[in-house]
Design a protein around this motif. Structure first.
Motif, short mmCIF file in Angstrom:
data_model
loop_
_atom_site.label_atom_id
_atom_site.label_comp_id
_atom_site.label_asym_id
_atom_site.label_seq_id
_atom_site.Cartn_x
_atom_site.Cartn_y
_atom_site.Cartn_z
N SER A 139 0.91 -1.05 -0.01
CA SER A 139 0.00 0.22 -0.05
C SER A 139 0.88 1.42 0.02
CB SER A 139 -0.78 0.08 1.22
OG SER A 139 -0.18 0.45 2.35
N PHE B 76 -6.02 1.29 4.19
CA PHE B 76 -7.06 0.38 4.15
C PHE B 76 -7.96 0.57 3.03
CE2 PHE B 76 -5.93 -0.87 8.51
CZ PHE B 76 -5.77 -2.20 8.45
N THR B 77 -7.70 1.68 2.13
CA THR B 77 -8.51 1.68 0.97
C THR B 77 -7.54 1.82 -0.15
OG1 THR B 77 -8.43 4.36 1.20
CG2 THR B 77 -10.38 3.19 1.93
N VAL C 283 -5.97 -4.02 -1.13
CA VAL C 283 -6.35 -4.42 0.23
C VAL C 283 -7.85 -5.31 0.37
CG1 VAL C 283 -6.61 -3.63 2.46
CG2 VAL C 283 -4.79 -2.59 1.14
N HIS C 284 -8.74 -4.76 -0.08
CA HIS C 284 -9.88 -5.45 0.23
C HIS C 284 -10.24 -6.49 -0.62
CE1 HIS C 284 -11.92 -2.89 3.32
NE2 HIS C 284 -11.40 -1.87 2.77
N GLU C 285 -9.40 -6.66 -1.65
CA GLU C 285 -9.51 -7.79 -2.44
C GLU C 285 -8.93 -8.97 -1.98
OE1 GLU C 285 -8.61 -4.94 -3.52
OE2 GLU C 285 -9.73 -4.57 -5.52
N ILE D 259 -8.51 -9.25 1.55
CA ILE D 259 -9.42 -9.32 2.81
C ILE D 259 -10.63 -10.02 2.32
CG2 ILE D 259 -11.11 -8.36 4.37
CD1 ILE D 259 -8.71 -6.05 4.37
N ASP D 260 -11.50 -9.65 1.29
CA ASP D 260 -12.49 -10.49 0.65
C ASP D 260 -12.34 -11.83 0.11
OD1 ASP D 260 -13.93 -8.03 1.30
OD2 ASP D 260 -13.72 -7.32 -1.09
N GLN E 110 -12.04 -13.76 3.47
CA GLN E 110 -13.17 -13.94 3.84
C GLN E 110 -14.18 -15.09 3.28
OE1 GLN E 110 -14.68 -13.34 6.56
NE2 GLN E 110 -13.87 -11.70 7.55
#
Length: 105
Positions: A33, A76-77, A81-83, A85-86, A89
């Motif tokens: 990041s 965190f944006t 990052v969210h890819e 995490i997702d 999950q």
């Protein structure tokens, strides 16, 4: 400087190789990041009897050092990052408890 410490608790036990990959993926995406000063992800060290405690029991701990809360929001944006995490999950659901705090040492 602040630390963002996450207690990660997977709903079901993970194979050791998968947990190792999760730890590497989280460290890598946060470092990539460009906003974090450091990131360390480690396995929780279980002790006998902890499963009887009515609390969130960690599978892993992730500690991220950042300049401030604005930088944390950017980290965190950041792309990817969210890819990560997702993806984790969806494969292995987990819960996270976290604390934002000054360095402990």
């Amino acid at each position: 400087m602040i630390n963002h410490t996450m207690i990660v608790s997977f709903d079901q036990p993970l194979p050791a190789t998968e947990l190792d990959r999760y730890l590497v993926d989280i460290e890598r995406v946060m470092l990539d990041s460009g906003f974090v000063r450091s990131v360390v992800a480690r396995r929780h060290i279980p002790v006998p009897g902890e499963e009887a405690i009515p609390a969130l029991i960690a599978t892993a701990i992730v500690q991220i050092a950042l300049a401030d809360t604005d930088t944390m929001a950017k980290a965190f944006t950041a792309p990817g990052v969210h890819e990560v995490i997702d993806r984790w999950q969806s494969r292995y659901p987990y819960k996270v408890a976290y604390a934002n705090h000054e360095p402990l040492v």
